[in-house]
Design a protein around this motif. Structure first.
Motif, PDB file in Angstrom:
ATOM      1  N   PRO A  26     -41.276   2.750 -45.018  1.00  0.00           N
ATOM      2  CA  PRO A  26     -41.449   1.339 -44.640  1.00  0.00           C
ATOM      3  C   PRO A  26     -42.824   1.011 -44.051  1.00  0.00           C
ATOM      4  O   PRO A  26     -43.212  -0.151 -44.009  1.00  0.00           O
ATOM      5  CB  PRO A  26     -40.350   1.114 -43.602  1.00  0.00           C
ATOM      6  N   SER A  45     -44.448  -1.027 -49.496  1.00  0.00           N
ATOM      7  CA  SER A  45     -43.143  -1.446 -48.979  1.00  0.00           C
ATOM      8  C   SER A  45     -43.243  -2.739 -48.183  1.00  0.00           C
ATOM      9  O   SER A  45     -42.527  -3.712 -48.451  1.00  0.00           O
ATOM     10  CB  SER A  45     -42.539  -0.360 -48.081  1.00  0.00           C
ATOM     11  N   TYR A  46     -44.114  -2.751 -47.180  1.00  0.00           N
ATOM     12  CA  TYR A  46     -44.091  -3.916 -46.304  1.00  0.00           C
ATOM     13  C   TYR A  46     -44.711  -5.157 -46.939  1.00  0.00           C
ATOM     14  O   TYR A  46     -44.287  -6.275 -46.639  1.00  0.00           O
ATOM     15  CB  TYR A  46     -44.684  -3.636 -44.917  1.00  0.00           C
ATOM     16  N   ASP A 105     -33.211  -1.957 -39.864  1.00  0.00           N
ATOM     17  CA  ASP A 105     -34.253  -1.123 -39.268  1.00  0.00           C
ATOM     18  C   ASP A 105     -33.675  -0.112 -38.282  1.00  0.00           C
ATOM     19  O   ASP A 105     -34.148   1.022 -38.198  1.00  0.00           O
ATOM     20  CB  ASP A 105     -35.301  -1.984 -38.562  1.00  0.00           C
TER      21      ASP A 105
END
Length: 137
Positions: free
Chosen positions: A50, A55-56, A100
């Protein structure tokens, strides 16, 4: 000048809205990059996916676009959109934290903490932008 024009909701053209949404994605992704770098420097695992740009940035784009759609729906259907977004945005950000927390094993406190901050940064950039290009009143 007419006072009546103040009561009419401001509508921006689709290019202005799209440009604003794109700007929010860029600004939020840049802030996410800083947070990712700080988290990695502070000891988050190097292989924590992440915190990888691919990904972000992708998830930031999805979140900002989905938020813009939701914002537009709220503008259209709510009798009091200001009041609705005042509780809806923090609620949705808090709900977005849930996945998360499931990543503590892979990312540790530093990695997950960075992800949580990323959610807040993306929401802040998005709401700021939506207020400019899709005003609620």
């Amino acid at each position: 000048m007419s006072v009546a024009s103040d009561a009419v909701a401001v509508r921006r053209g689709p290019l202005v809205v799209a440009g604003g949404v794109l700007a929010a994605i860029v600004v939020a992704s840049a802030a996410d990059a800083v947070l990712a770098l700080l988290a990695l420097a502070a000891g988050a695992p190097d292989d924590f996916k992440p915190l990888k740009a691919s990904s972000y940035i992708f998830l930031t784009a999805i979140g900002v676009v989905a938020g813009a759609v939701g914002w537009a729906i709220v503008r259209k259907v709510s009798k009091d959109p200001e009041a609705l977004v005042r509780w809806l945005v923090p609620t949705l950000v808090a709900v977005s934290f849930v996945p998360d927390f499931l990543l503590f094993g892979a990312g540790g406190a530093t990695g997950v903490g960075a992800l949580l901050l990323m959610h807040v940064v993306v929401a802040a950039a998005a709401v700021f932008t939506y207020r400019k290009v899709m005003p609620l009143s």
